[in-house]
Scaffold this motif. Structure first.
Motif, short mmCIF file in Angstrom:
data_model
loop_
_atom_site.label_atom_id
_atom_site.label_comp_id
_atom_site.label_asym_id
_atom_site.label_seq_id
_atom_site.Cartn_x
_atom_site.Cartn_y
_atom_site.Cartn_z
N THR A 1 0.84 -1.20 0.00
CA THR A 1 0.00 0.00 0.00
C THR A 1 0.87 1.25 0.00
N ALA A 2 0.68 2.09 -1.01
CA ALA A 2 1.54 3.26 -1.16
C ALA A 2 1.05 4.12 -2.32
N VAL A 3 1.57 5.33 -2.36
CA VAL A 3 1.49 6.14 -3.57
C VAL A 3 2.65 5.71 -4.46
N TYR A 4 2.34 5.40 -5.71
CA TYR A 4 3.36 4.97 -6.66
C TYR A 4 3.64 6.12 -7.64
N TYR A 5 4.89 6.51 -7.69
CA TYR A 5 5.32 7.58 -8.59
C TYR A 5 6.06 6.99 -9.80
N CYS A 6 5.67 7.45 -10.95
CA CYS A 6 6.43 7.23 -12.19
C CYS A 6 7.41 8.39 -12.30
N ALA A 7 8.64 8.11 -12.73
CA ALA A 7 9.61 9.19 -12.78
C ALA A 7 10.65 8.95 -13.87
N ARG A 8 11.25 10.05 -14.27
CA ARG A 8 12.26 10.01 -15.33
C ARG A 8 13.65 10.05 -14.72
N ILE A 9 14.55 9.25 -15.29
CA ILE A 9 15.94 9.23 -14.86
C ILE A 9 16.76 10.00 -15.87
N PHE A 10 17.54 10.94 -15.39
CA PHE A 10 18.45 11.69 -16.26
C PHE A 10 19.88 11.42 -15.83
N TYR A 11 20.75 11.17 -16.81
CA TYR A 11 22.16 10.94 -16.53
C TYR A 11 22.93 12.25 -16.72
N PHE A 12 23.22 12.90 -15.60
CA PHE A 12 24.01 14.12 -15.65
C PHE A 12 25.45 13.77 -16.01
N HIS A 13 26.02 14.53 -16.93
CA HIS A 13 27.39 14.30 -17.41
C HIS A 13 27.57 12.85 -17.87
N ASP A 14 26.51 12.24 -18.30
CA ASP A 14 26.49 10.85 -18.78
C ASP A 14 26.92 9.84 -17.72
N THR A 15 27.00 10.25 -16.49
CA THR A 15 27.57 9.39 -15.45
C THR A 15 26.72 9.31 -14.19
N TYR A 16 26.06 10.39 -13.86
CA TYR A 16 25.38 10.48 -12.57
C TYR A 16 23.87 10.48 -12.76
N PRO A 17 23.21 9.35 -12.52
CA PRO A 17 21.76 9.31 -12.68
C PRO A 17 21.04 9.96 -11.52
N ALA A 18 19.96 10.62 -11.82
CA ALA A 18 19.10 11.22 -10.80
C ALA A 18 17.69 11.29 -11.38
N ILE A 19 16.73 11.40 -10.49
CA ILE A 19 15.33 11.51 -10.91
C ILE A 19 15.00 12.99 -11.04
N ASP A 20 14.81 13.46 -12.28
CA ASP A 20 14.62 14.89 -12.45
C ASP A 20 13.17 15.31 -12.70
N TYR A 21 12.31 14.36 -13.05
CA TYR A 21 10.88 14.66 -13.18
C TYR A 21 10.08 13.51 -12.59
N TRP A 22 9.02 13.87 -11.87
CA TRP A 22 8.14 12.91 -11.22
C TRP A 22 6.70 13.14 -11.66
N GLY A 23 5.92 12.06 -11.67
CA GLY A 23 4.49 12.21 -11.84
C GLY A 23 3.86 12.65 -10.53
N GLN A 24 2.54 12.77 -10.54
CA GLN A 24 1.83 13.20 -9.33
C GLN A 24 1.54 12.03 -8.40
N GLY A 25 1.71 10.83 -8.88
CA GLY A 25 1.51 9.64 -8.06
C GLY A 25 0.10 9.09 -8.15
N THR A 26 -0.01 7.77 -7.95
CA THR A 26 -1.31 7.10 -7.91
C THR A 26 -1.32 6.16 -6.70
N LEU A 27 -2.41 6.19 -5.96
CA LEU A 27 -2.50 5.45 -4.70
C LEU A 27 -2.98 4.02 -4.94
N VAL A 28 -2.23 3.09 -4.40
CA VAL A 28 -2.61 1.68 -4.41
C VAL A 28 -2.86 1.26 -2.96
N THR A 29 -4.03 0.73 -2.72
CA THR A 29 -4.40 0.26 -1.38
C THR A 29 -4.68 -1.22 -1.43
N VAL A 30 -3.93 -1.98 -0.64
CA VAL A 30 -4.11 -3.43 -0.60
C VAL A 30 -4.78 -3.78 0.72
#
Lengths: 108, 122
Positions: free
Chosen positions: B91-120
């Motif tokens: 059970t959580a909010v699930y975010y879809c997000a984009r990974i960007f490789y800064f300087h082709d070496t350092y990955p980081a999440i630079d954009y996120w969705g608003q999230g969707t809630l899954v309840t189990v």
């Protein structure tokens, strides 16, 4: 797996204060360390990548430092919009990532 | 403008399945790694899975390995996660997000969705 330990878990501060948050990795992650800010009810926002590089558009009062296992996020002069939760994230190795547990910055 | 819009969340019983979708726009989706990150109510962020541009590499957190499957459709600019054998702790909010490789070496999440809630829950 690489574990990330953030401290403190929460802190109280006032506008204008200098705030420091630390993150420790369980093994050497070089500078593969990012910092994010999350406001309540919102998605996280990238502040710092590669341990010390400021993401475009992020105010210069935010800075990051460190390498290998010990890292720091510093807010030089806290502003009202900075009251939020901050997370570190390691992105080293075989693309299995880990976040720290978060540090909530609250108003004193 | 980069946009990531998740859908598919909802209430599901323990042991059940759910498929989340994420529609991307505003960037060349096929050129970037993508990721799912989740956040249980009142808790911190937990990385879930990463997928390479061409689906040739996929990585999962131990907590979901063998139960979740990440996939993408570059023709549809869409990211998915198939969640099977769901547990209460998923059970959580699930975010879809984009990974960007800064300087082709350092990955980081630079954009996120608003999230969707899954309840189990039963």
């Amino acid at each position: 797996d690489i574990q990330m330990t953030q401290s403190p878990s929460s802190l109280s501060a006032s506008v204008g204060d200098r705030v420091t948050i630390t993150c420790r990795a369980s093994q050497n992650i070089r500078t593969h360390l990012n910092w994010y800010q999350q406001e309540p009810g919102k998605a996280p926002k990238l502040l710092i990548y590669a341990a010390s590089s400021l993401e475009s558009g992020v105010p210069s009062r935010f800075s990051g430092s460190g390498s290998e296992t010990d890292f720091t996020l510093t807010i030089s002069s806290l502003r009202p919009e900075d009251f939020a939760t901050y997370y570190c994230q390691q992105t080293y190795g075989a693309l299995t990532w880990t976040f720290g547990q978060g540090t909530k910055v609250e108003f004193k | 403008e980069v946009q990531l819009v998740e859908s598919g969340g909802g209430l599901v019983q323990p042991g059940g399945s759910l498929r989340l979708s994420c529609k991307a726009s505003g960037f060349t989706f096929s050129t970037l790694w993508m990721t799912w990150v989740r956040q249980a109510p009142g808790k911190g962020l937990e990385w879930v899975a990463n997928i390479k541009r061409d689906e040739s590499e996929k990585y999962y957190a131990d907590s979901v390995k063998g139960r979740f499957i990440i996939s993408r459709d570059n023709a549809e600019n869409s990211l998915y996660i198939q969640m099977n054998s769901l547990r209460a702790e998923d059970t959580a909010v699930y975010y879809c997000a984009r990974i960007f490789y800064f300087h082709d070496t350092y990955p980081a999440i630079d954009y996120w969705g608003q999230g969707t809630l899954v309840t189990v829950s039963s």
